[in-house]
Write a protein that holds these residues in place. Structure first.
Motif, PDB file in Angstrom:
ATOM      1  N   ASP A 127       0.803  -1.222   0.000  1.00 28.38           N
ATOM      2  CA  ASP A 127       0.000   0.000   0.000  1.00 28.38           C
ATOM      3  C   ASP A 127       0.837   1.273   0.000  1.00 28.38           C
ATOM      4  O   ASP A 127       0.287   2.373   0.112  1.00 28.38           O
ATOM      5  CB  ASP A 127      -0.910   0.029   1.238  1.00 28.38           C
ATOM      6  N   ASP A 128       2.149   1.161  -0.104  1.00 34.09           N
ATOM      7  CA  ASP A 128       3.012   2.326   0.090  1.00 34.09           C
ATOM      8  C   ASP A 128       2.649   3.498  -0.812  1.00 34.09           C
ATOM      9  O   ASP A 128       2.498   4.637  -0.363  1.00 34.09           O
ATOM     10  CB  ASP A 128       4.478   1.934  -0.143  1.00 34.09           C
ATOM     11  N   CYS A 129       2.516   3.239  -2.126  1.00 32.09           N
ATOM     12  CA  CYS A 129       2.268   4.346  -3.054  1.00 32.09           C
ATOM     13  C   CYS A 129       0.885   4.958  -2.852  1.00 32.09           C
ATOM     14  O   CYS A 129       0.677   6.148  -3.096  1.00 32.09           O
ATOM     15  CB  CYS A 129       2.476   3.906  -4.502  1.00 32.09           C
ATOM     16  N   LEU A 130      -0.065   4.158  -2.405  1.00 35.55           N
ATOM     17  CA  LEU A 130      -1.396   4.682  -2.107  1.00 35.55           C
ATOM     18  C   LEU A 130      -1.386   5.509  -0.830  1.00 35.55           C
ATOM     19  O   LEU A 130      -2.001   6.575  -0.746  1.00 35.55           O
ATOM     20  CB  LEU A 130      -2.400   3.539  -1.965  1.00 35.55           C
ATOM     21  N   ALA A 131      -0.675   4.995   0.177  1.00 37.07           N
ATOM     22  CA  ALA A 131      -0.725   5.605   1.508  1.00 37.07           C
ATOM     23  C   ALA A 131      -0.098   6.987   1.568  1.00 37.07           C
ATOM     24  O   ALA A 131      -0.493   7.814   2.393  1.00 37.07           O
ATOM     25  CB  ALA A 131      -0.044   4.687   2.517  1.00 37.07           C
ATOM     26  N   VAL A 132       0.890   7.259   0.714  1.00 37.34           N
ATOM     27  CA  VAL A 132       1.592   8.549   0.800  1.00 37.34           C
ATOM     28  C   VAL A 132       0.966   9.636  -0.069  1.00 37.34           C
ATOM     29  O   VAL A 132       1.413  10.786  -0.035  1.00 37.34           O
ATOM     30  CB  VAL A 132       3.085   8.400   0.417  1.00 37.34           C
TER      31      VAL A 132
END
Length: 347
Positions: free
Chosen positions: A242-247
């Motif tokens: 989820d990294d790219c979504l979360a930031v």
């Protein structure tokens, strides 16, 4: 007064729990055929052979069902209540993608789409519909952008001013003629947050993805051993990423999920790696009954868990890896030996 069927449809979609509903034409995205062809030609689809096999339909929504006159695109939020990045620091525990911590969204969204579709057919007798949720050769994201639901960000996922990027997409193809909405305008500006946070550098350039380096692909779609140079970068992410979504800064506008079945099951929020590594096939199936995780099977799942164990730096997890060095599945055994080597300081 002339009836406004489209507005009534959008109101019905909201009543069913969808956060947004827009309309486009099946032929509204002629550019995607060339984009998909280049993606496959470069090998960026990895082992997802179905992309190449059904490229004609996927690259031309109008070919999927020639009788369709309109495509209704709908958004369903699954916004998490906590920050999924926080789990990445708990090295003895597993990070599972937000969308997979409870019931399978395919089933939930499809049933909701069918209810909206049935309503439409009641209003337009003699017409027809087909509903799709991420399982047919439909390019949902370009169609959603064409319908004005949002735009594809630099991470290639859909973004919305009103919803952020935590939402599922559903599509209703129909023979009913509905006025199309205007497409969305890209609003990423100079932001690079999603590109810079990616642990495996899966974005060759803004708005481009190489699935072969994406942790979501590696943990879900890729079968067999993962390239050793990428294993350490996977951290404790065992299913999705989820990294790219979360930031994404646009998440300040994210709306809360209305569907309680998207709320995380407590046992799937940071489960202990040692316990997951011990799962046999029956226990795996029981734990993930009704979950999208069940689809990848015990062996691929435990492979991912072992990579996370190898990345944990926790000597207490050494025995969990050692117990699987002779596993019946060769890929699991390979992952176990790699984890042992990492924890023992050999690798």
């Amino acid at each position: 007064m002339e009836r406004d069927l489209k507005s009534e449809l959008q109101a019905q979609a909201r009543a069913e729990g969808f956060a947004a509903c827009r309309v486009t034409r099946p032929d509204a995205v002629p550019e995607i055929a060339a984009r998909l062809s280049a993606f496959v030609a470069d090998g960026r689809h990895g082992q997802m052979g179905w992309m190449a096999e059904r490229m004609h339909w996927r690259g031309d929504p109008a070919a999927l069902w020639p009788e369709a006159r309109s495509v209704v695109m709908l958004a369903e939020p699954y916004t998490p209540e906590d920050d999924p990045l926080a789990l990445l620091e708990e090295r003895d525990r597993a990070a599972i993608s937000v969308y997979a911590r409870n019931r399978d969204y395919h089933d939930i969204v499809k049933k909701r789409l069918k209810r909206v579709g049935r309503w439409l057919l009641e209003q337009a007798p003699g017409e027809a519909i087909k509903v799709f949720v991420d399982t047919a050769p439909v390019m949902e994201k370009p169609l959603a952008a064409a319908a004005g639901l949002g735009w594809q960000g630099k991470h290639t996922n859909l973004l919305s001013r009103e919803l952020g990027n935590w939402f599922f997409l559903g599509a209703i193809f129909t023979t009913v003629e509905l006025a199309p909405d205007a497409p969305a305008r890209e609003n990423c500006g100079s932001c690079r947050a999603c590109l810079d946070v990616c642990p495996t550098e899966a974005f060759p350039a803004p708005f481009q993805l190489d699935a072969r380096r994406c942790i979501s692909y590696l943990t879900i779609e890729h079968h067999g051993p993962v390239e050793e140079s990428l294993r350490a970068r996977m951290g404790n992410r065992i299913y999705g990423c989820d990294d790219c979504l979360a930031v994404c800064p646009w998440n300040k506008f994210a709306v809360a999920a209305q569907e309680m079945r998207y709320a995380a099951r407590p046992e799937l929020v940071g489960p202990k790696l040692a316990e997951l590594a011990a799962l046999d096939d029956a226990a795996f199936r029981a734990l993930f009954s009704g979950s999208p995780i069940k689809r990848i099977g015990r062996d691929r799942f435990v492979r991912n868990v072992l990579y996370a164990i190898g990345n944990s730096g926790e000597a207490v997890l050494l025995s969990a890896a050692q117990a699987l060095c002779e596993d019946a599945d060769a890929t699991v055994a390979d992952a176990a030996r790699w984890a042992v080597g990492r924890l023992s300081g050999v690798l």
